[in-house]
Design a protein around this motif. Structure first.
Motif, short mmCIF file in Angstrom:
data_model
loop_
_atom_site.label_atom_id
_atom_site.label_comp_id
_atom_site.label_asym_id
_atom_site.label_seq_id
_atom_site.Cartn_x
_atom_site.Cartn_y
_atom_site.Cartn_z
N PHE A 1 13.98 3.11 1.87
CA PHE A 1 14.88 4.22 1.52
C PHE A 1 15.02 4.38 0.00
O PHE A 1 14.85 5.49 -0.54
CB PHE A 1 16.24 4.01 2.19
CG PHE A 1 17.24 5.10 1.93
CD1 PHE A 1 16.94 6.44 2.20
CD2 PHE A 1 18.50 4.80 1.42
CE1 PHE A 1 17.87 7.45 1.96
CE2 PHE A 1 19.43 5.79 1.19
CZ PHE A 1 19.12 7.12 1.46
N PRO A 2 15.30 3.30 -0.77
CA PRO A 2 15.43 3.47 -2.23
C PRO A 2 14.14 3.97 -2.88
O PRO A 2 14.20 4.72 -3.86
CB PRO A 2 15.78 2.06 -2.72
CG PRO A 2 16.31 1.34 -1.53
CD PRO A 2 15.58 1.91 -0.36
N ILE A 3 12.99 3.57 -2.33
CA ILE A 3 11.71 4.01 -2.89
C ILE A 3 11.54 5.51 -2.66
O ILE A 3 11.17 6.26 -3.58
CB ILE A 3 10.53 3.23 -2.25
CG1 ILE A 3 10.69 1.73 -2.50
CG2 ILE A 3 9.19 3.72 -2.79
CD1 ILE A 3 9.68 0.86 -1.76
N LEU A 4 11.83 5.98 -1.45
CA LEU A 4 11.70 7.41 -1.15
C LEU A 4 12.67 8.23 -2.00
O LEU A 4 12.32 9.29 -2.52
CB LEU A 4 11.94 7.67 0.34
CG LEU A 4 10.95 7.05 1.33
CD1 LEU A 4 11.13 7.66 2.72
CD2 LEU A 4 9.52 7.20 0.88
N VAL A 5 13.90 7.72 -2.14
CA VAL A 5 14.91 8.44 -2.95
C VAL A 5 14.41 8.59 -4.39
O VAL A 5 14.49 9.66 -4.99
CB VAL A 5 16.26 7.69 -2.91
CG1 VAL A 5 17.22 8.27 -3.95
CG2 VAL A 5 16.87 7.77 -1.51
N LYS A 6 13.85 7.50 -4.93
CA LYS A 6 13.36 7.53 -6.31
C LYS A 6 12.25 8.56 -6.50
O LYS A 6 12.10 9.15 -7.58
CB LYS A 6 12.86 6.14 -6.70
CG LYS A 6 12.45 6.03 -8.16
CD LYS A 6 12.17 4.58 -8.56
CE LYS A 6 11.82 4.48 -10.04
NZ LYS A 6 11.58 3.09 -10.46
N HIS A 7 11.49 8.83 -5.45
CA HIS A 7 10.37 9.76 -5.54
C HIS A 7 10.69 11.13 -4.94
O HIS A 7 9.77 11.92 -4.68
CB HIS A 7 9.13 9.14 -4.88
CG HIS A 7 8.58 7.99 -5.66
ND1 HIS A 7 7.54 8.13 -6.56
CD2 HIS A 7 8.95 6.68 -5.73
CE1 HIS A 7 7.28 6.97 -7.13
NE2 HIS A 7 8.13 6.06 -6.65
N SER B 1 0.81 -1.23 0.00
CA SER B 1 0.00 0.00 0.00
C SER B 1 0.84 1.27 0.00
O SER B 1 0.30 2.37 -0.16
CB SER B 1 -0.92 0.02 1.23
OG SER B 1 -0.13 0.18 2.40
N LEU B 2 2.16 1.17 0.20
CA LEU B 2 2.98 2.38 0.34
C LEU B 2 2.90 3.28 -0.89
O LEU B 2 2.79 4.50 -0.77
CB LEU B 2 4.45 1.99 0.60
CG LEU B 2 5.44 3.18 0.59
CD1 LEU B 2 5.11 4.17 1.70
CD2 LEU B 2 6.88 2.70 0.69
N TYR B 3 2.94 2.68 -2.07
CA TYR B 3 3.10 3.46 -3.31
C TYR B 3 2.03 4.55 -3.44
O TYR B 3 2.32 5.68 -3.84
CB TYR B 3 3.06 2.53 -4.52
CG TYR B 3 3.58 3.16 -5.79
CD1 TYR B 3 4.95 3.27 -6.02
CD2 TYR B 3 2.70 3.67 -6.75
CE1 TYR B 3 5.43 3.86 -7.18
CE2 TYR B 3 3.18 4.26 -7.91
CZ TYR B 3 4.54 4.36 -8.12
OH TYR B 3 5.03 4.97 -9.26
N LYS B 4 0.80 4.22 -3.07
CA LYS B 4 -0.29 5.20 -3.24
C LYS B 4 -0.16 6.40 -2.29
O LYS B 4 -0.76 7.45 -2.52
CB LYS B 4 -1.63 4.51 -3.00
CG LYS B 4 -1.88 4.08 -1.55
CD LYS B 4 -3.16 3.27 -1.41
CE LYS B 4 -3.37 2.82 0.02
NZ LYS B 4 -4.47 1.86 0.16
N GLN B 5 0.65 6.23 -1.22
CA GLN B 5 0.79 7.32 -0.23
C GLN B 5 1.95 8.26 -0.54
O GLN B 5 2.09 9.31 0.11
CB GLN B 5 1.02 6.71 1.17
CG GLN B 5 0.03 5.65 1.59
CD GLN B 5 -1.34 6.20 1.95
OE1 GLN B 5 -1.71 7.29 1.50
NE2 GLN B 5 -2.08 5.47 2.77
N LEU B 6 2.79 7.91 -1.49
CA LEU B 6 4.02 8.69 -1.73
C LEU B 6 3.76 10.15 -2.13
O LEU B 6 4.46 11.04 -1.63
CB LEU B 6 4.89 7.98 -2.78
CG LEU B 6 5.46 6.62 -2.32
CD1 LEU B 6 6.19 5.94 -3.47
CD2 LEU B 6 6.39 6.79 -1.13
N PRO B 7 2.80 10.45 -3.01
CA PRO B 7 2.57 11.87 -3.34
C PRO B 7 2.21 12.71 -2.11
O PRO B 7 2.70 13.84 -1.96
CB PRO B 7 1.41 11.81 -4.34
CG PRO B 7 1.50 10.46 -4.95
CD PRO B 7 1.96 9.56 -3.84
N LEU B 8 1.38 12.17 -1.23
CA LEU B 8 1.01 12.89 -0.01
C LEU B 8 2.21 13.05 0.92
O LEU B 8 2.42 14.12 1.51
CB LEU B 8 -0.10 12.13 0.73
CG LEU B 8 -1.53 12.33 0.23
CD1 LEU B 8 -2.47 11.33 0.89
CD2 LEU B 8 -2.01 13.75 0.47
#
Length: 658
Positions: A270-276, A246-253
């Motif tokens: 960490f790599p996911i946050l860096v990518k975004h 479910s993390l991916y849908k929360q990244l813009p917010l």
């Protein structure tokens, strides 16, 4: 109620208020005689209770006769140290059981009706047992895993998990079958949690010890956990970013509101946050495996700048070498061998099994006012995915997939409370730690689960992420500033760790020699028993010698009560020692009525401990070898440790050959 009855109740209530104030408060305001009517016969112990709603008595026959019959039934359980009962009845059975059973350490009573607890506490004085924790009373309506687990593990009850049984007090309680099943699930979940936490392989513990010793020289040069706790709170709200589907849908917010909350992310996120384009404040790592380094190797080095890396001392050196920017701060997981080094300022975190569990501990240490979970699914997504999109090991990690030959899926309540979701053993362990930690949080912390999917986490509020973020004060955070130790502090701690390594080995070899000596004695006695059996001369067994060996075995077992022994050896040996102890529990509670039965029990006990001693000595030896090997790069040890080890090994080999 008469004055004497009220006096007895008051004593019980006063004792209960000290150990379970919530239940005491509920009983204090209870209005009695609403559902139940009490009838006392000529004998004051002949107490029957009539259920006015269901028009049925708790005791269809004379209550005292039924109580005495039940006491007779439980004579075969006279050596059981722990009992679990569903239903309090009139309380007289438990008063007699506590009087007669000298082996009993804890008696758990779970009652679905608050009024029945009130009645029972009027008819028997339990104040001493309640005060000492020997009798624990729970109202099932307010009983959950997080609140109950600590009571179920405080004296190692889980060692007796293979003889666990939830006894239903009498037929009246059959009408509460759903509550009884729910309670049984909580208890078995707790017992299973503690057995699994011990593990069944000492390899992980030895790897952790090796990494801890390898990392110590660097650890003492980094800002301590105490320094982190003083400085890491740069807002009032912290969010734990996990890597569930479910993390991916929360990244813009998260990206939009990142300036206004403190972001704790697990290493896999960490790599996911860096990518975004999201910079976390703190990245948490506690795993000892080498692949963890990939989370840092496969992200741009520039992304590490300005980030605090909260590491445990047991991580693989590949991981710490991969972190070249930002600020590392070490803490120690609360294992025996980490506590042995007495570096209190570096503190202890990571009692749970996941980086997210550790992040929660750090948030509590820092006294944040609000803790928010996102990506904390702890369950498979509806399409079977295990992790978020952009996770570096993919969205379907095989290690979490259930084995094909498993007959039943592991289900837990779903987020929002609508039905159930499928989880894994590992995720359920993480969930257990969250619920336990949330229940035991020592201050008023608002814990919000904004995952919006996956498993329900008891003790949290379920609020959509957007609603939580919109309520945040729009005050921008400042970067977290940590201070490394001074040169003088580093020098002092360096001397400390060198001294403690030598103390570890001195103590370890001394105790190992004691265990090996007893093992050889037990081997000799079992060989003698086998010879007498072959020659049909069992009457010549010297039970006085067996008694003496059993006393010596007890002395070795008492080592586990020594603080130093626990610190030095428990983590490496507990897995196979504990799993053997689970079987020993069956021997402990086996009743004996004749001399022959007693002697058979003695022989069984001796044979069981032959392998136990062998395993213990082997685990101790492996631990000491790891200490010597992993400190070679930074500490020159005296030759006596090599010579001492060789001498002990040679001695054992020679005696075994004889």
């Amino acid at each position: 109620m008469s004055e004497s009855l009220n006096s007895r109740f008051d004593k019980n209530l006063e004792a209960l208020a000290k150990v379970n104030p919530l239940l005491a408060a509920q009983l204090k305001i209870l209005e009695p005689n609403k559902k139940y009517e009490v009838y006392i016969g000529k004998d004051p112990l002949n107490i029957n209770i009539y259920d006015k709603e269901n028009k049925v008595a708790l005791y269809p026959d004379e209550p005292l006769t039924q109580t005495l019959a039940k006491i007779k039934e439980f004579e075969s359980f006279s050596l059981y140290p722990f009992f679990y009962f569903f239903g309090f009845g009139n309380g007289i059975f438990y008063r007699l059981l506590l009087n007669q059973n000298s082996s009993l350490k804890k008696l758990f009573i779970f009652e679905p009706e608050l009024e029945l607890i009130y009645i029972a506490l009027n008819f028997a004085d339990f104040s001493e047992e309640i005060s000492t924790g020997k009798l624990l009373i729970f109202w099932t309506r307010t009983t959950d895993f997080g609140g109950l687990d600590s009571y179920l593990s405080s004296e190692g009850q889980w060692i007796y998990s293979r003889i666990y049984n939830l006894h239903i007090y009498n037929n009246y309680y059959g009408r509460y079958s759903e509550e009884c099943l729910a309670l049984n699930t909580i208890i078995t979940r707790s017992l299973e949690h503690h057995v699994i936490s011990v593990g069944n392989d000492s390899t992980d513990a030895l790897i952790g010890l090796e990494h801890h010793l390898q990392n110590l020289p660097e650890m003492i040069t980094t800002p301590s956990l105490m320094n982190f706790v003083k400085n890491a709170k740069n807002t009032e709200s912290a969010v734990i970013v996990s890597t569930g589907p479910s993390l991916y849908k929360q990244l813009p917010l998260l990206k939009k509101y990142a300036p206004y909350l403190t972001i704790f992310c697990v290493d896999a996120s960490f790599p996911i946050l860096v990518k975004h384009g999201i910079k976390p404040d703190v990245v948490v790592t506690l795993e000892r495996v080498e692949p963890t380094a990939d989370f840092y190797i496969k992200t741009p080095k520039a992304a590490q700048k300005g980030v605090i890396f909260a590491l445990t001392s047991i991580i693989h050196q590949a991981t710490t070498k991969a972190i070249t920017q930002g600020i590392k701060t070490y803490s120690m997981r609360p294992f025996g061998y980490t506590r042995f080094f007495d570096l209190k300022e570096y503190g202890y975190a990571g009692i749970g099994m996941s980086a997210a569990n550790m992040a929660y501990e750090l948030i509590v240490h820092n006294r944040f006012k609000q803790c928010i979970f996102i990506g904390q699914d702890l369950a498979f997504a509806p399409d079977g995915k295990t992790h978020s999109k952009d996770a570096i090991f993919g969205e379907n990690e095989e290690q979490y997939k259930p084995k094909e030959n498993v007959l039943e899926k592991i289900l837990v309540p779903a987020y929002g409370g609508d039905g159930f979701v499928e989880t894994s053993y590992v995720w359920r362990m993480f969930l257990n730690f969250f619920e336990k930690d949330i229940a035991e949080t020592p201050y008023e912390l608002e814990v919000i689960n904004s995952t919006e999917g996956g498993a329900r986490i008891a003790g949290t509020k379920e609020i959509p992420f957007q609603a939580v973020l919109e309520s945040l004060p729009k005050v921008k955070k400042s970067p977290i500033q940590l201070t490394p130790p001074t040169k003088a502090e580093i020098t002092t701690n360096r001397k400390q760790i060198e001294k403690k390594v030598k103390e570890f080995l001195d103590y370890g070899y001394k105790k190992k020699k004691e265990v090996e000596k007893l093992f050889l004695k037990v081997v000799k006695m079992t060989e003698e028993l086998e010879r007498l059996n072959r020659e049909n001369k069992l009457e010549k067994i010297k039970f006085d010698k067996i008694d003496k060996l059993m006393e010596e075995i007890d002395d070795v077992k008492n080592l586990f009560l020594e603080e130093t022994f626990v610190k030095v050896f428990i983590d490496a040996v507990q897995s196979y020692i504990v799993h053997q102890e689970l079987e020993f529990a069956k021997i402990v509670v086996r009743p004996v009525h004749t001399l022959i039965e007693k002697q058979v029990k003695q022989i069984d006990w001796l044979y069981a401990h032959k392998f136990w001693l062998f395993s213990l000595a082997g685990g101790m030896d492996a631990t000491l070898e790891v200490v010597k090997r992993s400190t070679k790069t930074w500490l020159k040890l005296p030759k006596k440790y090599e010579e001492g080890a060789k001498e002990i090994k040679d001695s054992t080999t020679q005696k075994n050959q004889k």
